[in-house]
Design a protein around this motif. Structure first.
Motif: not given
Length: 654
Positions: A370, A374-375, A377, A419, A583-584, A604, A608
């Protein structure tokens, strides 16, 4: 997990064993004999079925069970009175290792304080952090020279001479116990050093001890096994079998030629290890890290990992030790995928009966994933794959350990967030080796396998997370971001629930130690880059908020203090990931009778927002952040999160 009545057959066995126990204790220790009989009756239903499943077909099974009970009696007779008192306390509070007051700390003895007496001199430092569990990395007598960081044990009943002796170990365990800290040691189950007395006897041709190992006159059977076996160390130990010229036979060596795999299908090996565990338990060790446990059972046509017999044997070991030393618990070192991990805590008929603790390797991997992406999910997706652990067990959560990081990202989880699993694993290796454009990491590739494309990573938490690069560049903003990144990651480790573990030096942001190349026995193994010596000069700066060490140490210490006062973090209450639109940000929910706790982590460096409905639906109308002590306010319908924010939110009115 729950006590079961004895079956008719088990009751017959119990009656015979009870007589044996009473006879061994005599008239002078009837109370101790009755206490042991009571524990035997409680755990016999957990002990006999797995033993019968694994060893029941061996001739003399009944005599084997009697010899096992004799081993338990001998250990109980020798158990010191202060440890008997600890047994009683933990029998009355079986969740002693699950509470939110717990914090683990892992260190190499010599790198932390020189020797065992040196560790005793630094107990105050551990207390200051809030440590209740000290894992000293392998310190039992290893083979001379190369020894896999101590995991090639030559004598389980002796301490490495440069660290002290068994009296020093016992004194340290007592000193720790008096300060509320439990001692954890590694118990290597899969293999012993080629120089171990059992292996020496096998090499002399003694059939009894050759049966302790997997040995073969020629390559026929080994080659059949090799068709489905992976290579653990392809760079410096390819293959899984080695020729021993002295014995004139091939021997199974999963990890290195000088680490001989044990034959756990032989009940004599089981008896040997019960004796070893209880010998160390009577010297004050109360947590055993079961090293390489996934590998102990061999089956043709498989990868010889995670076989059903592994869990049967572990359940039987745990039950035996509960009878003679109930203060002792097991931690499974099973670095395996999510589907294979839960059985190490116990599923189905083994529910809650196998290990008490297990490393949450997936959480560790996903935190690093993560941060690089920077995610959050994939983090959420991977955590959703886990069910709740048995309520009498606990995850051991961690950010870094003594080992390399393998990118255990499943293709299925990656595909669920759109992904490529292979592509993401390649990205993570590149990123943490510092080879990806814009990477903040300073890591080293470990054990690249050209055939599979597998690349693992070595590096300290501070260097992988960007502190080494920021200090090199003299970039204040990058240093601030990396510090917040480290504190956010460790807050997630502390907040997930269970037993959080700090790796030595992380509390001071110690970076990579490249001097390992100057030590001959370490030079070929770059995992030593993240096994630095403790910097006690840097530790003196831990109270100075103007230093990096001060910011990290105090940030962790304060989070540990908040954790101790947060009942929702008891291990019996599971963390469940929330599905968020952002998402982040990772969200975790922990339902509890004293009110729900929602945790939010921003992966991130940009602010957010989280829609307020996420909190309101869970009864958090006035969000109070337990970490900062501040009541937060919605900006309209949104809660704003700073870069790398970490929030533990409860309802203020509660």
């Amino acid at each position: 997990m729950f006590s079961q009545p004895l079956s008719a057959a088990q009751a017959q066995v119990f009656d015979l064993l009870q007589q044996r126990i009473r006879q061994a204790y005599g008239a002078q220790r009837t109370a101790d004999a009755e206490a042991l009989c009571t524990r035997l009756k409680r755990y016999l239903p957990d002990l006999l079925p797995p033993l019968a499943a694994v060893y029941g077909e061996h001739p003399g099974f009944e005599a084997f069970v009697e010899r096992l009970v004799d081993t338990l009696v001998k250990a109980d007779l020798e158990r010191p009175e202060d440890l008997r008192q600890l047994d009683l306390e933990r029998l009355l509070a079986p969740d002693w290792f699950q509470g939110p007051h717990n914090l683990g700390y892992a260190a190499y003895t010599e790198r932390f304080a020189g020797n065992l007496r040196g560790v005793a001199e630094h107990i105050g430092y551990l207390e200051e952090l809030g440590v209740t569990y000290l894992h000293l990395m392998p310190l039992l007598q290893p083979r001379p020279g190369e020894n896999d960081g101590g995991y090639a044990v030559m004598d389980y009943r002796a301490v490495r001479p440069d660290l002290g002796d068994m009296d020093d170990l016992e004194a340290l365990a007592r000193a720790l116990r008096e300060r509320g800290i439990s001692l954890c040691l590694d118990l290597v189950l899969n293999h012993v050093a080629r120089e171990h007395a059992w292996a020496e006897a096998a090499r002399r041709g003694e059939a009894r001890y050759q049966a302790y190992f997997h040995t073969y006159a020629d390559r026929a059977v080994p080659e059949q096994y090799e068709r489905t076996l992976p290579e653990i160390f392809p760079d410096f130990a390819p293959g899984n079998f080695s020729w021993d010229a002295e014995m004139g036979r091939w021997v199974w060596t999963t990890f290195n030629a000088w680490q001989w795999d044990l034959n756990w299908s032989n009940p004599e090996v089981f008896l040997e290890f019960v004796g070893i565990i209880l010998y160390l338990a009577n010297r004050g060790v109360s947590i055993f890290r079961l090293d390489a446990i996934a590998f102990i059972w061999k089956r043709m046509g498989t990868d010889c990992q995670n076989q059903p017999e592994v869990h049967l044997i572990t359940q039987a070991l745990r039950a035996a030790v509960r009878i003679a030393a109930p203060a002792v618990i097991f931690k499974a070192e099973a670095i395996v995928g999510p589907r294979d991990l839960m059985p190490y805590l116990g599923v189905g008929e083994h529910y809650g009966k196998v290990s008490d603790l297990a490393y949450h390797n997936s959480l560790m991997v996903q935190i690093w994933s993560g941060l690089a992406a920077r995610d959050a999910r994939l983090v959420r997706q991977a955590l959703e794959a886990f069910g709740d652990p048995p309520r009498n067990t606990s995850w051991a959560t961690y950010l870094r350990g003594h080992d390399d990081i393998g990118w255990a990202v499943s293709d299925e989880d990656a595909a669920a967030v759109g992904w490529s699993g292979e592509g993401h694993r390649r990205f993570l290796s590149d990123f943490y080796a510092g080879q990806f454009p814009g990477s903040f990491a300073r890591g080293l590739v470990f054990q690249e396998n050209p055939r599979t494309g597998d690349r693992r990573i070595s590096g300290s938490a501070a260097s992988l997370i960007g502190l080494e690069a920021a200090l090199e560049q003299g970039h204040p903003q990058a240093l601030q971001q990396a510090t917040e990144r480290l504190l956010m990651a460790y807050t997630l480790v502390l907040g997930f629930g269970g037993m959080p573990l700090l790796y030595m030096g992380d509390e001071l942001a110690l970076r990579n130690d490249y001097a390992f190349t100057q030590v001959p026995e370490h030079a070929s193994d770059n995992r030593w880059v993240h096994r630095p010596r403790m910097d006690w000069v840097a530790a003196e700066r831990r109270h100075d908020p103007g230093t990096l060490e001060g910011r990290v140490f105090e940030g962790l210490r304060k989070t540990v203090q908040v954790r101790r006062a947060t009942p929702q973090l008891h291990a019996a209450f599971a963390s469940r990931p929330l599905r968020l639109d952002t998402a982040t940000v990772l969200g975790l929910e922990r339902a509890h009778p004293q009110g729900t706790l929602v945790q939010l982590y921003n992966f991130s460096e940009t602010p957010q927002g989280i829609h307020g409905s996420v909190l309101k639906e869970r009864g958090i109308l006035r969000p109070l952040d337990r970490l900062s002590g501040r009541e937060l306010h919605f900006d309209g319908e949104w809660l704003l999160l700073e870069p790398y924010a970490r929030l533990w939110l409860v309802n203020a009115s509660a």
